[in-house]
Design an enzyme around this catalytic site. Structure first.
Site, PDB file in Angstrom:
ATOM      1  CD  GLN A 150      31.606  50.061  40.075  1.00 28.46           C
ATOM      2  OE1 GLN A 150      31.545  49.567  41.185  1.00 28.46           O
ATOM      3  NE2 GLN A 150      32.765  50.361  39.511  1.00 28.46           N
TER       4      GLN A 150
ATOM      5  N   GLY B  41      42.195  50.748  45.009  1.00 27.79           N
ATOM      6  CA  GLY B  41      43.629  50.518  45.172  1.00 27.79           C
ATOM      7  C   GLY B  41      44.093  49.168  44.654  1.00 27.79           C
ATOM      8  CE1 TYR B  42      48.499  44.427  46.332  1.00 24.41           C
ATOM      9  CE2 TYR B  42      47.681  43.325  44.370  1.00 24.41           C
ATOM     10  CZ  TYR B  42      48.589  43.414  45.401  1.00 24.41           C
ATOM     11  OH  TYR B  42      49.607  42.497  45.496  1.00 24.41           O
ATOM     12  CG  LEU B  43      46.239  51.643  41.884  1.00 26.23           C
ATOM     13  CD1 LEU B  43      46.879  53.012  41.678  1.00 26.23           C
ATOM     14  CD2 LEU B  43      44.741  51.730  41.666  1.00 26.23           C
TER      15      LEU B  43
ATOM     16  CG  ASP C 112      33.775  46.355  38.166  1.00 29.39           C
ATOM     17  OD1 ASP C 112      33.606  45.180  38.508  1.00 29.39           O
ATOM     18  OD2 ASP C 112      34.820  46.991  38.376  1.00 29.39           O
TER      19      ASP C 112
ATOM     20  CB  SER D  83      42.771  44.144  42.927  1.00 27.53           C
ATOM     21  OG  SER D  83      42.759  45.378  42.291  1.00 27.53           O
TER      22      SER D  83
ATOM     23  CD  GLN E 260      32.453  49.084  46.842  1.00 24.33           C
ATOM     24  OE1 GLN E 260      32.508  50.316  46.884  1.00 24.33           O
ATOM     25  NE2 GLN E 260      32.800  48.418  45.750  1.00 24.33           N
TER      26      GLN E 260
ATOM     27  CG  HIS F  72      43.065  50.163  38.856  1.00 29.59           C
ATOM     28  ND1 HIS F  72      43.636  49.018  39.372  1.00 29.59           N
ATOM     29  CD2 HIS F  72      41.799  50.194  39.321  1.00 29.59           C
ATOM     30  CE1 HIS F  72      42.747  48.398  40.127  1.00 29.59           C
ATOM     31  NE2 HIS F  72      41.629  49.080  40.115  1.00 29.59           N
TER      32      HIS F  72
ATOM     33  CB  VAL G 144      43.296  46.510  30.698  1.00 34.40           C
ATOM     34  CG1 VAL G 144      44.732  46.142  30.393  1.00 34.40           C
ATOM     35  CG2 VAL G 144      43.017  47.932  30.247  1.00 34.40           C
TER      36      VAL G 144
HETATM   37  O1  PAF Z   1      35.011  49.679  41.046  1.00 30.71           O
HETATM   38  C1  PAF Z   1      35.506  49.937  42.179  1.00 30.71           C
HETATM   39  O2  PAF Z   1      36.699  49.774  42.426  1.00 30.71           O
HETATM   40  C2  PAF Z   1      34.581  50.428  43.290  1.00 30.71           C
HETATM   41  O3  PAF Z   1      33.329  49.823  43.213  1.00 30.71           O
HETATM   42  C3  PAF Z   1      34.459  51.955  43.321  1.00 30.71           C
HETATM   43  C4  PAF Z   1      33.795  52.486  42.052  1.00 30.71           C
HETATM   44  C5  PAF Z   1      35.823  52.591  43.483  1.00 30.71           C
HETATM   45  C6  PAF Z   1      33.576  52.384  44.496  1.00 30.71           C
HETATM   46  O4  PAF Z   1      34.110  51.980  45.715  1.00 30.71           O
END
Ligand code: PAF
Length: 283
Positions: A153, A31-33, A150, A186, A61, A37, A176
């Site tokens: 990730q 969120g907090y797009l 990320d 965010s 996390q 995003h 971006v």
């Molecule tokens: O990248 C993120 O915003 C988070 O790590 C994710 C992939 C939504 C998992 O909570």
């Protein structure tokens, strides 16, 4: 746009689409797009008939001293932005809905979870791989889109999907940036104006490194150049500068002889900023 707060609601919406033979892409977010995003959402729309965005600030996390409580949230604004971008459904469960009571199962990619950001944030990637697996099981997408920002990730999720034979395709999408080059995040709103100015050092150091990389420098010299450039930002505490194989994140030594990713983590007060760039020697 369908607003789904429960797994059952989300699954019912997906069933309806599947009956019509439609394909589904998911964009997982906390969120907090921002524009970053939304660019993932647009990529997802180009790849599938239906797009689901998930909004869930995943507690598993975050470490005990991390910013879970102060992580920015604005549900109404997020919904309005997703409506504008014609997202088909948003999945925004509560923590109770997502985890219930007594969960005892994790998904972990131990090698990739333990290095780089994972070494600095124990448990972080186990939380990410577990929640992303749960989201995949709930939404059952054909495609999932993640930001290259990320980077670790993204590499880890690709590995997880390969290892578990999860039936979907992972697409990485470029970072971006603000007009001046700062990677969108965010967390940027929490920088003071002085920190915000100095935060530009991250993207500037990557620009310089990209040029330098063309001459196939020694990895140690490339790292020294990046650190030198980051020292222009004395308010930032450099937590890590890593130069790794762009595909596997394996360590590199000697001269740069293949595509490498430069991964930066710099802390401004309580705000940890990350940025990355894939660089290559000129062919
Ligand atoms: O990248 C993120 O915003 C988070 O790590 C994710 C992939 C939504 C998992 O909570």
């Amino acid at each position: 746009m369908e607003i789904c707060r429960t797994k059952a609601e989300m699954r019912a919406v997906v069933r309806g689409w599947r009956r019509k033979g439609e394909t589904i892409a998911v964009v997982p977010t906390m969120g907090y797009l921002h524009e970053g995003h939304l660019s993932l959402v647009r990529k997802a729309k180009a790849e599938a008939d239906r797009v689901v965005t998930t909004i869930f600030v995943n507690p598993t996390q975050f470490g005990p001293n991390e910013d879970l409580d102060t992580y920015p949230r604005d549900e109404a604004r997020d919904q309005a932005l997703l409506e504008q971008d014609a997202v088909d459904a948003v999945f925004m469960p509560s923590v109770e809905e997502m985890y219930g009571a007594g969960g005892d199962t994790y998904v972990e990619v131990p090698g990739l979870s333990a290095i780089l950001q994972g070494a600095l944030r124990p448990g972080h990637f186990r939380g990410v791989s577990t929640v992303v697996s749960k989201l995949f099981n709930i939404v059952t997408p054909d495609i999932a889109v993640f930001g290259e920002k990320d980077y670790q990730q993204l590499v880890l999720i690709k590995q997880m999907v390969r290892d578990l034979d999860a039936p979907l395709k992972i697409i990485g999408h470029p970072t971006v940036r603000e007009a001046d080059g700062l990677a969108m995040s965010s967390r940027n709103v929490r920088l003071s104006s002085e920190q915000r100015k100095e935060a530009l050092a991250l993207s500037q150091s990557l620009n310089e490194a990209e040029q330098l990389a063309k001459g196939a420098p020694q990895i140690t010299d490339l790292e020294a150049a990046v650190r030198g450039s980051l020292s222009d930002a004395p308010l930032g505490k450099v937590e890590s500068v890593d130069i790794r194989d762009a595909e596997t994140l394996a360590e590199l030594g000697g001269a740069l002889d293949r595509p490498a990713v430069i991964l930066l983590a710099v802390r401004f007060g309580t705000v940890l900023l990350i940025d990355q760039r894939v660089v290559s020697p000129a062919t």
